[in-house]
Design a protein around this motif. Structure first.
Motif, PDB file in Angstrom:
ATOM      1  N   ILE A 301       0.860  -1.195   0.065  1.00 30.51           N
ATOM      2  CA  ILE A 301       0.087  -0.075  -0.084  1.00 30.51           C
ATOM      3  C   ILE A 301       1.139   1.277  -0.053  1.00 30.51           C
ATOM      4  O   ILE A 301       0.578   2.237  -0.579  1.00 30.51           O
ATOM      5  CB  ILE A 301      -0.928   0.005   1.060  1.00 30.51           C
ATOM      6  CG1 ILE A 301      -1.841  -1.319   1.021  1.00 30.51           C
ATOM      7  CG2 ILE A 301      -1.595   1.370   1.287  1.00 30.51           C
ATOM      8  CD1 ILE A 301      -2.715  -1.041   2.417  1.00 30.51           C
ATOM      9  N   ILE A 302       2.051   1.302   0.949  1.00 32.69           N
ATOM     10  CA  ILE A 302       2.965   2.392   0.968  1.00 32.69           C
ATOM     11  C   ILE A 302       3.477   2.503  -0.576  1.00 32.69           C
ATOM     12  O   ILE A 302       3.641   3.636  -0.924  1.00 32.69           O
ATOM     13  CB  ILE A 302       3.973   2.003   2.210  1.00 32.69           C
ATOM     14  CG1 ILE A 302       3.250   2.155   3.261  1.00 32.69           C
ATOM     15  CG2 ILE A 302       5.043   3.353   1.825  1.00 32.69           C
ATOM     16  CD1 ILE A 302       4.148   1.658   4.350  1.00 32.69           C
ATOM     17  N   GLY A 303       3.898   1.595  -1.265  1.00 34.08           N
ATOM     18  CA  GLY A 303       4.580   1.512  -2.664  1.00 34.08           C
ATOM     19  C   GLY A 303       3.456   2.033  -3.544  1.00 34.08           C
ATOM     20  O   GLY A 303       3.930   3.020  -4.485  1.00 34.08           O
ATOM     21  N   LEU A 304       2.255   1.809  -3.390  1.00 32.31           N
ATOM     22  CA  LEU A 304       1.130   2.189  -4.284  1.00 32.31           C
ATOM     23  C   LEU A 304       1.136   3.847  -4.160  1.00 32.31           C
ATOM     24  O   LEU A 304       0.883   4.584  -4.921  1.00 32.31           O
ATOM     25  CB  LEU A 304      -0.314   1.675  -4.075  1.00 32.31           C
ATOM     26  CG  LEU A 304      -1.330   2.271  -4.669  1.00 32.31           C
ATOM     27  CD1 LEU A 304      -1.245   1.832  -6.191  1.00 32.31           C
ATOM     28  CD2 LEU A 304      -2.689   1.432  -4.116  1.00 32.31           C
ATOM     29  N   GLU A 305       1.183   4.230  -2.888  1.00 30.97           N
ATOM     30  CA  GLU A 305       1.074   5.767  -2.761  1.00 30.97           C
ATOM     31  C   GLU A 305       2.181   6.310  -3.070  1.00 30.97           C
ATOM     32  O   GLU A 305       2.203   7.712  -3.481  1.00 30.97           O
ATOM     33  CB  GLU A 305       0.819   5.943  -0.932  1.00 30.97           C
ATOM     34  CG  GLU A 305      -0.416   5.525  -0.631  1.00 30.97           C
ATOM     35  CD  GLU A 305      -0.584   5.723   0.977  1.00 30.97           C
ATOM     36  OE1 GLU A 305      -1.646   5.940   1.453  1.00 30.97           O
ATOM     37  OE2 GLU A 305       0.525   5.679   1.603  1.00 30.97           O
ATOM     38  N   THR A 306       3.475   5.845  -3.125  1.00 35.61           N
ATOM     39  CA  THR A 306       4.748   6.697  -3.611  1.00 35.61           C
ATOM     40  C   THR A 306       4.552   7.173  -5.246  1.00 35.61           C
ATOM     41  O   THR A 306       5.216   7.935  -5.428  1.00 35.61           O
ATOM     42  CB  THR A 306       5.750   5.852  -3.361  1.00 35.61           C
ATOM     43  OG1 THR A 306       5.680   4.521  -4.251  1.00 35.61           O
ATOM     44  CG2 THR A 306       6.145   5.591  -1.820  1.00 35.61           C
ATOM     45  N   MET A 346      -5.430   9.051  -3.430  1.00 32.58           N
ATOM     46  CA  MET A 346      -4.674   9.313  -4.784  1.00 32.58           C
ATOM     47  C   MET A 346      -5.531  10.036  -5.651  1.00 32.58           C
ATOM     48  O   MET A 346      -5.183  11.061  -6.521  1.00 32.58           O
ATOM     49  CB  MET A 346      -3.942   8.467  -5.211  1.00 32.58           C
ATOM     50  CG  MET A 346      -2.794   7.656  -4.533  1.00 32.58           C
ATOM     51  SD  MET A 346      -2.195   5.985  -4.944  1.00 32.58           S
ATOM     52  CE  MET A 346      -1.728   6.354  -6.686  1.00 32.58           C
ATOM     53  N   LYS A 347      -7.032   9.672  -5.844  1.00 32.13           N
ATOM     54  CA  LYS A 347      -7.744   9.896  -6.831  1.00 32.13           C
ATOM     55  C   LYS A 347      -8.093  11.534  -6.397  1.00 32.13           C
ATOM     56  O   LYS A 347      -8.145  12.180  -7.314  1.00 32.13           O
ATOM     57  CB  LYS A 347      -9.129   9.280  -6.853  1.00 32.13           C
ATOM     58  CG  LYS A 347     -10.139   9.667  -7.791  1.00 32.13           C
ATOM     59  CD  LYS A 347     -11.131   8.603  -7.691  1.00 32.13           C
ATOM     60  CE  LYS A 347     -12.347   8.967  -8.545  1.00 32.13           C
ATOM     61  NZ  LYS A 347     -13.469   8.277  -8.615  1.00 32.13           N
ATOM     62  N   ASN A 348      -8.297  11.713  -5.109  1.00 30.17           N
ATOM     63  CA  ASN A 348      -8.930  13.177  -4.631  1.00 30.17           C
ATOM     64  C   ASN A 348      -7.895  14.135  -4.200  1.00 30.17           C
ATOM     65  O   ASN A 348      -8.090  15.325  -4.075  1.00 30.17           O
ATOM     66  CB  ASN A 348      -9.820  12.945  -3.514  1.00 30.17           C
ATOM     67  CG  ASN A 348     -10.898  11.952  -3.595  1.00 30.17           C
ATOM     68  OD1 ASN A 348     -11.706  12.305  -4.682  1.00 30.17           O
ATOM     69  ND2 ASN A 348     -11.493  11.046  -2.585  1.00 30.17           N
ATOM     70  N   GLY A 349      -6.609  13.642  -4.343  1.00 31.64           N
ATOM     71  CA  GLY A 349      -5.332  14.491  -3.958  1.00 31.64           C
ATOM     72  C   GLY A 349      -5.454  14.929  -2.586  1.00 31.64           C
ATOM     73  O   GLY A 349      -4.738  16.138  -2.338  1.00 31.64           O
TER      74      GLY A 349
END
Length: 609
Positions: A301-306, A346-349
């Motif tokens: 999940i952390i990798g996805l957020e990066t 990520m979608k909403n920023g």
């Protein structure tokens, strides 16, 4: 001798003026002088002979004494050498060697002594020879007994090993018949032990064999897979099977064992102990396995957020892999929602944890971890739930999760040190030898799953007494129950004057023989003590009953259970009010940074009631 007589012509007589006896007296004096001289010479000769004789006797006696001392030294050296002989399996050779040595000794004494001295010393020589020879004979016989005893012990060990490795009842039956009817009876024939001892040894062997024989029946076809993937006996179902009166089983002699038989009760107790150990071990194994799995999914999940290519690649198949994992359903739900929350952020920023509620969640979680209230995997599930709700950043949640484990490990190390010292004291008080204490130290180097087996092997191999094993096992069970109820290790194991101190009760229970009168006395003093095995007077303090009526002081912080359907934030706010203050807790929240966020400004003191 004729004396001439002269007459003068005138008839005058010639007078010499001496008596006619004068010559005779002179001759007698000379003769007496000779006799005196001869007597003196004879006296001198006699005295000289007497002195020579005394000197000769002194010489003989001295040589006899020296020879006696030398013979004592030779026999003593030979007898002492028997203790280190390498041919201890053939002690008859010792007597042969002694006789051969004695022949050489005799030659040495004959050649070193004159005929008369040897003639007088010879009886003393043979007296010591036969005395020492009798001692050698005794040593030979004792060694034969030792060899026979060693052979018996080896055979006994081999028998137990073969029974342990048996996979069918028929194998145990064959081993039992061979051992009792052939090996044990042979020892009666060789006079290693008498008929009474034979019966006692056979009864002991039968009782031990019955446990293995009965347990093989109870465990048949009950196999499960551990969290680590190994095949193990399903001790939970074994316990249920033994308690089932419809389950038929027999002992080694074919006698049926009902649920009321002492042997079957003993099997039930053993199965319960095995299940308790197995359950604890499996729980620990699953926790360790789940830690790795949780960490992997949070890292994804952390990798996805990066937003990196590597992070995007690792996050693929997240949902499919999560469903295939062995994590608990509640943990899967938290991971799934955390993954979706990351996608929405990520979608909403924006970051959902950058909120008042998120800051409160971080502060309260940090406090609960630092105070020691959140120190089990079940309690740490709150962290993943908060992450799933978007109230904790995934990397912050991972940091808190690791911090909780490290703090718990530190506290457990302290408890382990106290427990180790208490165990040593308990073993010394009940009379365990140094071998047991040394073995306990070596247990620390073994893996947790190997320790129970090591203890059982030590028990069966005679390295640990049944009393020592029971006492140690009972202490650990009491500690586990006491900790669950909020009793501190300090009061249970260190503070002798505290009413919750358990070691005195354990020592009184396991030190020495407990008579019926003594048992009644202890039962009035110690709650939960029972004579669980009447056949061998084994006593045990039941943990669930022991702490009844006792009040924990400075109880451990324990997270209250979460109500069904209760929101995680509502739960945290309720938990902080229920947890009471404890002066003995370590001060771990000192304003240090967790990752890059300073928690000192966010710290929220709970409302103590």
């Amino acid at each position: 001798m004729k004396i001439p007589r002269y007459r003068s012509e005138g008839g005058t007589t010639i007078n010499s003026g001496r008596s006619l006896s004068t010559g005779t007296q002179t001759g007698g004096a000379v003769a007496n002088l000779g006799v005196t001289a001869i007597n003196k010479i004879t006296e001198y000769a006699n005295r000289k002979n007497s002195i020579d004789a005394k000197l000769r006797r002194l010489d003989i006696n001295t040589n006899k004494d020296l020879s006696t001392a030398m013979m004592y030294g030779k026999t003593s050296d030979f007898q002492n050498s028997l203790q280190n002989r390498q041919d201890f399996l053939t002690p008859d050779n010792w007597l042969l060697d002694y006789d051969n040595s004695a022949k050489q000794w005799e030659k040495e004494f004959k050649s070193g002594l004159d005929e008369q001295t040897w003639k007088e010393y010879q009886p003393l020589y043979y007296q010591k020879f036969f005395e020492a020879r009798n001692d050698v004979v005794k040593a030979v016989n004792n060694q034969k007994l030792k060899n026979a005893g060693h052979a018996f012990n080896e055979a006994n060990t081999a028998y137990k090993s073969s029974v342990e490795q048996s996979t069918s009842l028929s194998q145990i039956e064959a081993q039992y018949e061979l051992y009792t009817e052939l090996h044990l009876k042979k020892n009666v024939e060789t006079n290693l032990f008498d008929r009474k001892t034979f019966n006692e040894v056979k009864e002991t062997t039968k009782n031990w064999t019955n446990v293995k024989y009965g347990m093989l029946q109870a465990t048949k076809d009950l196999i499960i897979k551990s969290p680590n993937g190994s095949q193990e006996v399903d001790w939970n179902n074994v316990t249920s099977r033994l308690k089932n009166k419809n389950f038929k089983m027999v002992d080694i002699e074919g006698k049926e064992l009902t649920v009321d038989d002492d042997l079957r009760k003993e099997l039930i107790k053993q199965a319960q102990d095995e299940f308790s150990n197995q359950n604890s071990l499996h729980k620990k194994q699953k926790e360790e396995k789940d830690k790795v799995t949780k960490t992997d999914f949070v890292d994804r999940i952390i990798g996805l957020e990066t937003g990196t290519k590597e992070g995007q690649e690792n996050s693929k198949n997240f949902m499919a892999d999560l469903e295939k994992s062995d994590l608990e359903p509640s943990t899967k739900l938290s991971m799934r929602t955390a993954y979706n929350a990351a996608l929405n952020n990520m979608k909403n920023g924006k970051n959902s944890w950058n909120s008042v509620e998120g800051n409160q969640a971080l502060a309260m979680t940090t406090y609960l971890i630092g105070s020691g209230a959140m120190d089990t995997e079940k309690e740490r599930e709150v962290i993943w739930d908060l992450m799933g709700k978007g109230l904790l950043e995934p990397k912050t949640a991972m940091s808190l999760y690791k911090q909780s484990g490290e703090l718990t490990k530190s506290r457990n190390a302290y408890k382990k040190d106290i427990t180790t010292k208490a165990t040593s004291m308990l073993m010394k008080e009940i009379g365990a030898d140094e071998g047991v204490l040394g073995m306990l130290s070596s247990l620390q180097t073994l893996k947790p799953e190997e320790r129970t087996g090591a203890l059982l092997n030590a028990l069966e191999g005679g390295k640990m007494t049944q009393e020592a094993y029971n006492a140690m096992n009972n202490m650990y069970r009491l500690l586990a129950e006491g900790e669950r109820k909020g009793f501190t290790y300090e009061n249970m194991l260190v503070n002798r004057r505290h009413p919750n101190y358990i070691l005195n009760d354990l020592i009184e229970t396991y030190k020495g023989t407990v008579s019926d009168e003594r048992l009644n006395e202890l039962q009035n003093k110690i709650k939960g003590i029972q004579d669980i095995t009447p056949t061998d007077n084994s006593y045990y303090i039941l943990p669930t009953e022991y702490f009844i009526g006792k009040t924990p002081s400075n109880a451990n912080l324990v997270m209250p259970p979460r109500n069904e359907g209760e929101d995680v934030m509502t739960y945290l706010k309720r938990a902080k009010k229920l947890i009471k203050k404890t002066d003995g807790l370590p001060s771990v929240i000192t304003g240090e940074n967790v990752e890059t966020l300073d928690v000192s400004d966010l710290f929220i003191m709970p409302d103590f009631e």
